[in-house]
Design a protein around this motif. Structure first.
Motif, PDB file in Angstrom:
ATOM      1  N   LEU A   1       7.884  10.787  10.087  1.00 29.74           N
ATOM      2  CA  LEU A   1       7.915   9.680  10.176  1.00 29.74           C
ATOM      3  C   LEU A   1       7.121   8.996   9.172  1.00 29.74           C
ATOM      4  CD1 LEU A   1       8.823   7.301  12.120  1.00 29.74           C
ATOM      5  CD2 LEU A   1       6.444   7.224  13.115  1.00 29.74           C
ATOM      6  N   LEU A   2       7.698   8.146   8.206  1.00 24.42           N
ATOM      7  CA  LEU A   2       6.981   7.394   7.282  1.00 24.42           C
ATOM      8  C   LEU A   2       6.699   5.986   7.634  1.00 24.42           C
ATOM      9  CD1 LEU A   2       9.042   8.490   4.012  1.00 24.42           C
ATOM     10  CD2 LEU A   2       7.288   9.919   5.194  1.00 24.42           C
ATOM     11  N   THR A   3       5.448   5.590   7.475  1.00 22.15           N
ATOM     12  CA  THR A   3       5.022   4.298   7.570  1.00 22.15           C
ATOM     13  C   THR A   3       4.338   3.573   6.595  1.00 22.15           C
ATOM     14  OG1 THR A   3       3.035   4.718   8.479  1.00 22.15           O
ATOM     15  CG2 THR A   3       4.578   4.624  10.208  1.00 22.15           C
ATOM     16  N   SER A   4       4.322   2.171   6.128  1.00 20.59           N
ATOM     17  CA  SER A   4       3.772   1.353   5.432  1.00 20.59           C
ATOM     18  C   SER A   4       2.514   0.769   5.687  1.00 20.59           C
ATOM     19  CB  SER A   4       4.649   0.557   4.521  1.00 20.59           C
ATOM     20  OG  SER A   4       4.127   0.084   3.574  1.00 20.59           O
TER      21      SER A   4
ATOM     22  N   ASN B   1       0.713  -1.310  -0.042  1.00 18.80           N
ATOM     23  CA  ASN B   1       0.003   0.029   0.149  1.00 18.80           C
ATOM     24  C   ASN B   1       0.848   1.436   0.009  1.00 18.80           C
ATOM     25  OD1 ASN B   1      -2.629  -1.371   0.279  1.00 18.80           O
ATOM     26  ND2 ASN B   1      -1.894  -2.105   2.035  1.00 18.80           N
ATOM     27  N   GLY B   2       2.272   1.177  -0.186  1.00 24.78           N
ATOM     28  CA  GLY B   2       2.921   2.392  -0.519  1.00 24.78           C
ATOM     29  C   GLY B   2       3.406   2.811   0.914  1.00 24.78           C
ATOM     30  N   TRP B   3       3.834   4.146   1.044  1.00 24.82           N
ATOM     31  CA  TRP B   3       4.233   4.640   2.226  1.00 24.82           C
ATOM     32  C   TRP B   3       3.520   6.096   2.364  1.00 24.82           C
ATOM     33  CZ3 TRP B   3       8.065   2.777   5.611  1.00 24.82           C
ATOM     34  CH2 TRP B   3       8.726   1.863   5.079  1.00 24.82           C
ATOM     35  N   ILE B   4       3.069   6.365   3.746  1.00 24.39           N
ATOM     36  CA  ILE B   4       2.409   7.690   3.873  1.00 24.39           C
ATOM     37  C   ILE B   4       3.290   8.399   5.081  1.00 24.39           C
ATOM     38  CG2 ILE B   4       0.256   6.890   3.522  1.00 24.39           C
ATOM     39  CD1 ILE B   4      -0.357   6.553   6.357  1.00 24.39           C
ATOM     40  N   VAL B   5       3.129   9.585   5.061  1.00 24.99           N
ATOM     41  CA  VAL B   5       3.766  10.585   5.940  1.00 24.99           C
ATOM     42  C   VAL B   5       2.747  10.356   7.227  1.00 24.99           C
ATOM     43  CG1 VAL B   5       4.518  12.828   6.866  1.00 24.99           C
ATOM     44  CG2 VAL B   5       4.679  12.201   4.429  1.00 24.99           C
ATOM     45  N   THR B   6       3.215   9.892   8.324  1.00 24.34           N
ATOM     46  CA  THR B   6       2.497   9.401   9.562  1.00 24.34           C
ATOM     47  C   THR B   6       2.406  10.642  10.515  1.00 24.34           C
ATOM     48  OG1 THR B   6       2.794   7.229   9.088  1.00 24.34           O
ATOM     49  CG2 THR B   6       1.817   7.818  11.339  1.00 24.34           C
TER      50      THR B   6
ATOM     51  N   GLY C   1       2.202  -2.959   5.510  1.00 19.58           N
ATOM     52  CA  GLY C   1       3.743  -3.241   5.409  1.00 19.58           C
ATOM     53  C   GLY C   1       4.407  -3.344   6.490  1.00 19.58           C
ATOM     54  N   SER C   2       5.733  -3.200   6.642  1.00 19.21           N
ATOM     55  CA  SER C   2       6.753  -3.363   7.767  1.00 19.21           C
ATOM     56  C   SER C   2       7.508  -2.253   7.769  1.00 19.21           C
ATOM     57  CB  SER C   2       7.210  -4.740   7.827  1.00 19.21           C
ATOM     58  OG  SER C   2       7.840  -4.978   6.643  1.00 19.21           O
ATOM     59  N   GLY C   3       8.316  -2.015   8.925  1.00 15.70           N
ATOM     60  CA  GLY C   3       9.327  -0.919   8.911  1.00 15.70           C
ATOM     61  C   GLY C   3       8.568   0.494   8.911  1.00 15.70           C
ATOM     62  N   VAL C   4       9.615   1.263   9.235  1.00 19.30           N
ATOM     63  CA  VAL C   4       9.236   2.694   9.390  1.00 19.30           C
ATOM     64  C   VAL C   4      10.634   3.510   8.667  1.00 19.30           C
ATOM     65  CG1 VAL C   4       7.945   2.716  11.314  1.00 19.30           C
ATOM     66  CG2 VAL C   4      10.181   3.233  11.754  1.00 19.30           C
ATOM     67  N   LEU C   5      10.278   4.599   8.150  1.00 13.55           N
ATOM     68  CA  LEU C   5      11.343   5.452   7.810  1.00 13.55           C
ATOM     69  C   LEU C   5      11.223   6.727   8.236  1.00 13.55           C
ATOM     70  CD1 LEU C   5      11.010   4.674   3.889  1.00 13.55           C
ATOM     71  CD2 LEU C   5      12.922   3.858   5.321  1.00 13.55           C
ATOM     72  N   ALA C   6      12.458   7.545   8.712  1.00 14.97           N
ATOM     73  CA  ALA C   6      12.371   8.733   9.377  1.00 14.97           C
ATOM     74  C   ALA C   6      13.342   9.950   8.689  1.00 14.97           C
ATOM     75  CB  ALA C   6      12.611   8.472  10.896  1.00 14.97           C
ATOM     76  N   PRO C   7      12.536  10.542   7.654  1.00 13.79           N
ATOM     77  CA  PRO C   7      13.464  11.497   6.958  1.00 13.79           C
ATOM     78  C   PRO C   7      13.517  12.782   7.914  1.00 13.79           C
ATOM     79  CG  PRO C   7      11.389  11.411   5.946  1.00 13.79           C
ATOM     80  CD  PRO C   7      11.573  10.326   7.085  1.00 13.79           C
ATOM     81  N   TYR C   8      14.702  13.477   8.265  1.00 10.22           N
ATOM     82  CA  TYR C   8      14.720  14.457   9.090  1.00 10.22           C
ATOM     83  C   TYR C   8      15.844  15.562   8.747  1.00 10.22           C
ATOM     84  CZ  TYR C   8      17.367  11.216  11.753  1.00 10.22           C
ATOM     85  OH  TYR C   8      18.117  10.440  12.412  1.00 10.22           O
ATOM     86  N   ASP C   9      15.980  16.747   9.466  1.00 12.43           N
ATOM     87  CA  ASP C   9      16.775  17.547   9.368  1.00 12.43           C
ATOM     88  C   ASP C   9      17.200  18.057   7.799  1.00 12.43           C
ATOM     89  OD1 ASP C   9      17.169  17.201  11.883  1.00 12.43           O
ATOM     90  OD2 ASP C   9      18.844  16.275  11.987  1.00 12.43           O
ATOM     91  N   PHE C  10      16.012  18.560   7.337  1.00  9.65           N
ATOM     92  CA  PHE C  10      16.272  18.926   5.942  1.00  9.65           C
ATOM     93  C   PHE C  10      17.073  20.151   5.427  1.00  9.65           C
ATOM     94  CE2 PHE C  10      11.931  17.005   7.019  1.00  9.65           C
ATOM     95  CZ  PHE C  10      11.947  15.925   6.409  1.00  9.65           C
ATOM     96  N   LYS C  11      17.520  20.207   4.082  1.00  8.47           N
ATOM     97  CA  LYS C  11      17.990  21.118   3.665  1.00  8.47           C
ATOM     98  C   LYS C  11      17.775  21.422   1.995  1.00  8.47           C
ATOM     99  CE  LYS C  11      22.234  18.862   2.465  1.00  8.47           C
ATOM    100  NZ  LYS C  11      23.695  18.779   2.726  1.00  8.47           N
ATOM    101  N   VAL C  12      17.351  22.488   1.714  1.00  6.15           N
ATOM    102  CA  VAL C  12      16.921  23.075   0.487  1.00  6.15           C
ATOM    103  C   VAL C  12      18.246  23.387  -0.489  1.00  6.15           C
ATOM    104  CG1 VAL C  12      15.345  23.885  -1.333  1.00  6.15           C
ATOM    105  CG2 VAL C  12      14.756  23.103   1.252  1.00  6.15           C
ATOM    106  N   GLN C  13      18.552  22.800  -1.607  1.00  9.25           N
ATOM    107  CA  GLN C  13      19.664  23.253  -2.323  1.00  9.25           C
ATOM    108  C   GLN C  13      19.459  23.164  -3.808  1.00  9.25           C
ATOM    109  OE1 GLN C  13      23.106  21.436  -0.561  1.00  9.25           O
ATOM    110  NE2 GLN C  13      22.480  19.232  -1.323  1.00  9.25           N
ATOM    111  N   LYS C  14      20.195  23.873  -4.649  1.00  7.26           N
ATOM    112  CA  LYS C  14      20.012  24.037  -6.014  1.00  7.26           C
ATOM    113  C   LYS C  14      21.312  23.257  -6.553  1.00  7.26           C
ATOM    114  CE  LYS C  14      19.154  27.678  -8.612  1.00  7.26           C
ATOM    115  NZ  LYS C  14      18.745  28.909  -9.071  1.00  7.26           N
ATOM    116  N   THR C  15      21.220  22.124  -7.248  1.00 10.13           N
ATOM    117  CA  THR C  15      22.406  21.587  -7.865  1.00 10.13           C
ATOM    118  C   THR C  15      22.303  21.668  -9.272  1.00 10.13           C
ATOM    119  OG1 THR C  15      22.939  20.356  -5.903  1.00 10.13           O
ATOM    120  CG2 THR C  15      23.991  19.645  -7.946  1.00 10.13           C
ATOM    121  N   ALA C  16      23.171  22.058 -10.335  1.00  5.83           N
ATOM    122  CA  ALA C  16      22.807  22.121 -11.597  1.00  5.83           C
ATOM    123  C   ALA C  16      21.350  22.455 -12.272  1.00  5.83           C
ATOM    124  CB  ALA C  16      23.256  20.431 -12.218  1.00  5.83           C
ATOM    125  N   GLY C  17      21.015  23.394 -11.656  1.00  3.77           N
ATOM    126  CA  GLY C  17      19.702  24.160 -11.894  1.00  3.77           C
ATOM    127  C   GLY C  17      18.577  23.351 -11.396  1.00  3.77           C
TER     128      GLY C  17
END
Length: 257
Positions: free
Chosen positions: A141-144, A61-66, A147-163
């Motif tokens: 926190l991302l959950t599926s 069922n894919g992943w969602i931002v929980t 499904g099983s497992g979790v993912l935790a994307p954090y400490d974001f930065k925004v940058q431009k590379t090669a446009g």
């Protein structure tokens, strides 16, 4: 007597105006205008999930931002057991606030959670977006579902590379990894020289590889709004001085009458 007082008033008014205008029109000192403000990231969890369905990998069922955590939790280690934060709806759009970090060097907190936490630096000059980065406060926190497992994307930065504008994550195990890419980008400066940036979001980089996500489906939007510019002190001085002189003129007119 009234004639002399009136002339004195005119001279005083001219003096205040000249002083205030000198401050207003004085040449500005050249300096780097670092990006400031607040980013709003809106995610459509319905599309976020459908774009990351990967039955073979165990994500039927894919992943969602929980959950979303804000700037007050920048030193909190993010796991499935972490409390607090804001729980998102599993379908539809949710807008989340990610304040632009004001620190110009990255703050590292290796003891915060399994992989540590950082406050990514903001080093990008609004007039030269090809260099530097914009640090953002926040975590997900991302959950599926199913499904099983979790993912935790954090400490974001925004940058431009090669446009190309990317939102990257950082932790002390995997380093900096692109997560979401901006498409259909609108980039400009406002009248105060502050950066305005917006666009659609698609999966990209390591995170797309981990989930097997579709990298062309728009899953949300990004919008950076600059911080308000304070009114120069000379403007306040001019306004208060002029009001004071107008009050004095009124009193003198009453006396003369």
């Amino acid at each position: 007597m009234f004639y002399l007082k009136n002339n004195s008033f005119k001279l005083a008014t001219a003096g205040v105006m000249a002083f205030a205008l000198t401050g207003l029109l004085a040449p500005a000192t050249a300096s780097a205008a670092l990006v400031t403000g607040n980013a709003t990231i809106t995610i459509n969890n319905s599309v976020f999930a459908s774009s990351s369905v990967n039955v073979a990998a165990g994500y039927p069922n894919g992943w969602i931002v929980t959950k979303h955590w804000g700037a007050s939790d920048n030193l909190t280690g993010i796991t499935a057991a972490t409390t607090g934060g804001t729980t998102l709806a599993t379908t539809g759009n949710t807008a989340m606030s990610f304040p632009v970090n004001t620190n110009t060097t990255t703050n590292n907190y290796p003891g915060s959670g399994t992989y540590g936490r950082t406050e990514q630096a903001t080093t990008m000059d609004a007039s030269n977006t090809s260099a530097g980065q914009i640090g953002l406060s926040g975590a997900w926190l991302l959950t599926s579902p199913g499904g099983s497992g979790v993912l935790a994307p954090y400490d974001f930065k925004v940058q431009k590379t090669a446009g190309t504008w990317n939102i990257a994550t950082f932790d002390n195990a995997f380093g900096s990894q692109n997560f979401l890419k901006l498409t259909n980008v609108a980039e400009s400066l406002n009248g105060s020289g502050q950066l305005l940036l917006s666009g659609d979001l698609v999966w990209t980089g390591l995170w797309a590889g981990l989930t097997g996500a579709n990298t062309s489906t728009v899953v949300g939007t990004f919008n950076l709004a600059p911080a308000a510019v304070p009114v120069p002190a000379a403007v306040w001085m001019f306004g208060s001085g002029l009001l004071g002189l107008l009050g004095a003129a009124r009193r003198k007119s009453v006396i003369a009458a």
